[in-house]
Design an enzyme around this catalytic site. Structure first.
Site, PDB file in Angstrom:
ATOM      1  CG  ASP A  39      -2.244   0.623   1.058  1.00  0.00           C
ATOM      2  OD1 ASP A  39      -2.223   1.825   0.790  1.00  0.00           O
ATOM      3  OD2 ASP A  39      -3.294  -0.027   1.178  1.00  0.00           O
ATOM      4  CG  HIS A  42      -5.205   3.940   0.621  1.00  0.00           C
ATOM      5  ND1 HIS A  42      -4.702   2.679   0.425  1.00  0.00           N
ATOM      6  CD2 HIS A  42      -6.460   3.938   0.126  1.00  0.00           C
ATOM      7  CE1 HIS A  42      -5.628   1.939  -0.186  1.00  0.00           C
ATOM      8  NE2 HIS A  42      -6.701   2.678  -0.370  1.00  0.00           N
ATOM      9  CB  SER A  80      -9.281   0.620  -0.335  1.00  0.00           C
ATOM     10  OG  SER A  80      -8.491   0.809  -1.448  1.00  0.00           O
TER      11      SER A  80
END
Ligand SMILES: *[C@@H]1O[C@H](CO)[C@@H](O)[C@H](O)[C@H]1NC(C)=O
Ligand SMILES: *[C@@H]1O[C@H](CO)[C@@H](O)[C@H](O)[C@H]1NC(C)=O
Ligand SMILES: *[C@@H]1O[C@H](CO)[C@@H](O)[C@H](O)[C@H]1NC(C)=O
Ligand SMILES: *[C@@H]1O[C@H](CO)[C@@H](O)[C@H](O)[C@H]1NC(C)=O
Ligand SMILES: *[C@@H]1O[C@H](CO)[C@@H](O)[C@H](O)[C@H]1NC(C)=O
Ligand SMILES: *[C@@H]1O[C@H](CO)[C@@H](O)[C@H](O)[C@H]1NC(C)=O
Ligand SMILES: *[C@@H]1O[C@H](CO)[C@@H](O)[C@H](O)[C@H]1NC(C)=O
Ligand SMILES: *[C@@H]1O[C@H](CO)[C@@H](O)[C@H](O)[C@H]1NC(C)=O
Length: 797
Positions: free
Chosen positions: A173, A248, A581
């Site tokens: 990620d 994120h 996600s």
């Protein structure tokens, strides 16, 4: 099909300029295509990719995939072997060395290099090379918005798993914010000995940031830098280290395996207050950073898989995706194939390109593909109009303007000079007359211009008090904006508000603080969640499972903008996001718990346990959905999954046959699976992917009777009798033979056949239809979803 990923995404600065320019162009009357602003700040404007395509003579980053590192000739592979092969094509050892970017040697065999198209073509002809393909940039599979929720794992059934103690879970990620309180390792035992990874140091990332919770962190930037040049280490918004400056990665890794942290709420406001923790709160976590401003290169992603396999992780969660392409040309599919082969379960995001069919990505059968649904919680604020009518809309409004009443204006009535009323109503940059915005609540209808944050930026820039945005799509979830006083309403409510404004001399309104509402009907499949069928192998039902992915509150990087607006410099410890996600680490977290409970289970067995115990979504709350093409086996049920009764296991032979069905040649399959020649010969007759021993049964192009074989392994009590129950798909008769399975201590594994026969009425010629086969022993209900549908080339596919 929507391309989530282009080969030429640009670094952030370029994107922002382009973004601004495009927004302006919209106001100059040009047709504006729908903008999709990803969390990263990366703008994927669909018709923009043509703007910067790469010419054929130019060198590009290619991945040269050479299969498994298990086959005899590949043993002992090193970076040297790769640069030698490269030199043989490029002409000199020196150029070979310079061109080489990555050498994949731990979990698979291959490399990446800067090559021209003709050099790449030459390499693809070399013996041992399975495929050669350009590195592309993947997108983070986040829409925007969230709340923390976490699969509810409280209860005794989990104590035996000890919340994933000693299981190692990894994310590929944007990295990790290591100081986050979710990585508190108090009371944790020493790091398991099997761990071979490390905590790479880098810019602002000394090694001591790793501990017994966050046990590893690495970063992969070679591919990105080969394309975009060196990362600017003076830029404070980027960190050449595993440190997450996007948010994120911290969000997904804390969802996956964050420690328990009590009394967490959104910005300390008390909104969404509760205990935050990852699904596997005692698991060890490791972060593999592959995303840099504007781009996550697949060549770097493959390097991350290669190292994660080396390091000894148990579960990989990857919330990134590209368009669906052939598996041997897809880095995530390749990396996941070799991870699975080494006993590592890979959970990947199915994408946010719904609600159209055939949009799902990361659909290889060895991957567990995640879809996203809502939870039973909403955040709403009320708009009280001067005529005493009240509407409510999703909002994370933490700024008190209530009970003050302010003039309410239609943005279409207050255009800046030379802006038409229609354009002003979209509230793009500099479209409104500041004098008429100041002190008012403004109603904007951004329409097709889903730049999302610019209506509120424009209103606040010009001195407005609050923004009401009219947008049906955004209405389905609450989102963090640069300025808090924003509520989104549907087109219907929007037109009521506009006609109220039009009906009175001095329209007024007020907006309340957001409140949390529980007990909302759920789960509802998120509109954005990508749908099947799987365009690459339609006879394997995808996505596999649905899990919470709407309004999820989880850890955040304080270096990242909480609203994706670069001018938003607030620092958040927790933030809301939505997307597949977010559902991906929820599923991976539960998988880690199963791994802790059943350390000897294969990735396929864990996946089967999760799928056959899942609950199909209630069609009453999910109308206009595409059924199993939206949620696969259904919503994850952690408690059921821990004791599934039976599992569909998969051997490497099963995958070999599957690859035969995909038309790969014997030699490609041999190189990929790492088996010797004798063991790989595809059968002469065409193999159907439907016959892979998968926990669901799917058949596209269903015109004639088909029979599939499935093999189940008893993982419950040693003696058990299971009976088949059938729920026929419309227009299909399913027969199972035998329809009773008797397991004894000596008979742990049994096979059965399922025959799917068309009946006179044939709705599947026009649409996909769904049913199920349930094996019931009185204690377990092992549900195998069945999906049949039209041909790939049919308009109804
Ligand atoms: C690197 O970043 C610094 C700080 O933002 C900036 O001043 C400088 O111009 C950048 N250098 C390059 C080559 O972009
Ligand atoms: C929880 O957090 C809120 C807001 O940050 C604070 O007012 C409250 O005292 C905290 N409660 C506990 C039990 O720590
Ligand atoms: C709105 O309600 C208030 C109190 O309930 C009342 O005094 C007022 O007249 C109402 N206004 C309108 C426009 O109906
Ligand atoms: C508005 O348009 C007129 C005529 O095209 C032009 O002369 C003027 O400069 C424009 N004003 C602004 C503020 O752009
Ligand atoms: C406002 O009212 C006028 C006259 O009743 C009507 O022509 C116009 O379309 C209305 N505008 C809006 C935005 O509803
Ligand atoms: C599944 O198959 C693998 C080998 O392919 C084996 O190691 C495992 O024990 C089998 N059963 C389960 C429940 O995982
Ligand atoms: C499989 O191979 C055949 C014969 O080479 C070819 O015609 C067909 O298009 C291929 N199918 C796929 C899905 O690649
Ligand atoms: C669908 O099935 C028919 C007959 O079974 C076959 O002729 C045709 O080639 C198939 N189409 C595809 C796209 O597989």
């Amino acid at each position: 099909m929507i391309h989530l990923c282009t080969r030429d995404s640009r670094p952030l600065e370029h994107v922002n300029t382009q973004y601004r320019k495009t927004a302006m162009a919209a106001h100059n009357g040009s047709q504006l295509k729908r903008l999709i602003l990803w969390t990263l700040g990366l703008l994927a404007l669909k018709n923009m990719s043509a703007v910067h395509s790469i010419s054929t003579s130019e060198k590009q980053l290619y991945i040269v995939y050479m299969g498994s590192n298990k086959i005899p000739h590949a043993l002992g592979i090193t970076a040297e072997t790769h640069s030698d092969l490269l030199s043989s094509v490029l002409g000199s050892a020196a150029t070979g060395k310079t061109a080489l970017v990555h050498s994949y040697i731990h979990g698979l065999n291959g490399f990446s290099a800067m090559l021209s198209a003709s050099e790449a073509a030459q390499l693809s002809e070399m013996p041992g090379v399975v495929s050669t393909f350009p590195s592309v940039s993947c997108s983070l599979q986040t829409t925007r918005t969230w709340d923390y929720m976490g699969v509810n794992l409280d209860g005794e059934s989990w104590t035996s798993t000890n919340f994933g103690k000693d299981v190692i879970v990894a994310t590929i990620d944007t990295g990790v914010w290591p100081e986050h309180e979710s990585f508190d390792d108090e009371g944790m035992d020493p790091i398991p000995e099997k761990w071979k990874g490390e905590c790479e140091t880098g810019q602002s990332f000394p090694e001591f940031y790793c501990n017994r919770k966050l046990i590893g962190a690495r970063y992969f930037s070679e591919g990105y830098e080969a394309i975009w040049g060196q990362i600017n280490t003076s830029d404070p918004t980027v960190s050449l280290s595993p440190r997450d400056t996007e948010g994120h990665g911290t969000h997904t890794i804390t969802t996956l395996g964050g420690s328990r942290t009590t009394n967490v709420s959104f910005q300390g406001t008390g909104l969404a207050v509760g205990t935050a923790r990852g699904g596997a709160s005692n698991a060890r976590v490791a972060a593999y950073k592959v995303c840099w401003p504007g781009s996550c290169q697949t060549a770097d992603i493959l390097a991350a898989f290669d190292m994660a396999i080396h390091d000894g992780v148990d579960v990989i969660s990857i919330s990134l995706g590209a368009s669906a392409i052939d598996y041997f040309y897809d880095s995530i599919a390749i990396g996941a194939f070799h991870a699975t082969d080494k006993g590592i379960l890979v959970v990947a995001a199915g994408g946010n390109s719904g609600p159209s069919k055939a949009t799902v990505s990361n659909g290889a059968p060895w991957i567990l593909t995640a879809a996203a649904s809502s939870i039973d919680r909403e955040f709403l604020s009320d708009i009280h109009l001067g005529n005493n009518v009240t509407y409510s809309g999703p909002s994370l409004n933490t700024e008190k303007i209530d009970p003050n009443v302010y003039p309410l204006v239609d943005a279409g009535n207050i255009p800046a000079q030379n802006i038409t009323s229609t354009d002003a109503r979209m509230c793009g940059p500099d479209s409104l007359d500041a004098k008429k915005v100041k002190g008012n609540i403004v109603v904007c209808v951004p329409g097709d211009m889903l730049g999302i944050n610019y209506p509120e930026v424009e209103v606040y820039d010009k001195g407005g008090v609050a923004t009401i945005m009219v947008d049906d799509e955004l209405k389905s979830y609450a989102q963090v904006f640069r300025h808090p006083a924003v509520t989104v309403v549907s087109q219907g409510v929007g037109s009521h508000i506009l006609s109220y404004i039009n009906s009175t001399r001095s329209p007024v309104a007020t907006m309340t603080l957001s409140l949390q509402y529980l007990g909302i009907p759920a789960p509802i499949a998120a509109k954005f969640s990508s749908r099947g069928p799987n365009v690459i192998s339609p006879d394997v039902l995808k996505p596999d499972l649905i899990a919470p992915g709407v309004s999820i509150l989880a850890g955040w990087s304080p270096a990242a903008s909480p609203s994706e607006d670069p001018s938003d410099i607030r620092t958040f410890q927790y933030n809301f996001l939505s997307g597949t996600s977010m559902s991906t680490p929820h599923i991976a977290g539960v998988a880690a718990l199963l791994k802790a409970e059943h350390p000897d289970w294969s990735p396929a067995a864990i996946k089967s346990a999760l799928m056959t115990t899942a609950t199909p979504l209630d069609s009453k709350h999910n109308q206009n959905s595409h059924g199993d093409l939206t949620w696969g086996s259904g919503h994850i049920d952690p408690k059921g999954a821990i004791d599934p009764g039976l599992v569909y296991n998969t051997t490497s032979g099963d995958y070999k046959l599957f690859l035969c069905s995909m038309n790969y040649t014997d030699s490609q399959i041999r190189v990929v699976t790492g088996t010797d020649t004798a063991h790989v010969t595809c059968p002469k007759a065409r193999v159907s992917a439907s016959s892979l021993n998968y926990p669901t049964i799917a058949a596209s192009n269903f015109t004639n009777t088909i029979t599939v074989v499935r093999t189940v392994t008893n993982v419950g009590a040693p003696t058990a009798t299971y009976r088949a129950e059938i729920d026929n798909p419309a227009g299909v008769r399913v027969r199972v033979s035998p329809d009773v399975l008797n397991f004894t201590p000596d008979t742990e594994v049994l096979s059965y056949t399922a025959t799917l026969e068309p009946m006179d009425t044939q709705p599947w010629l026009k649409n996909w239809v769904f049913g199920a086969l349930i094996w019931d022993d009185g204690r377990h209900r092992v549900r195998t979803a069945i999906a049949v549908g039209p041909t790939v080339d049919s308009p109804f596919f």
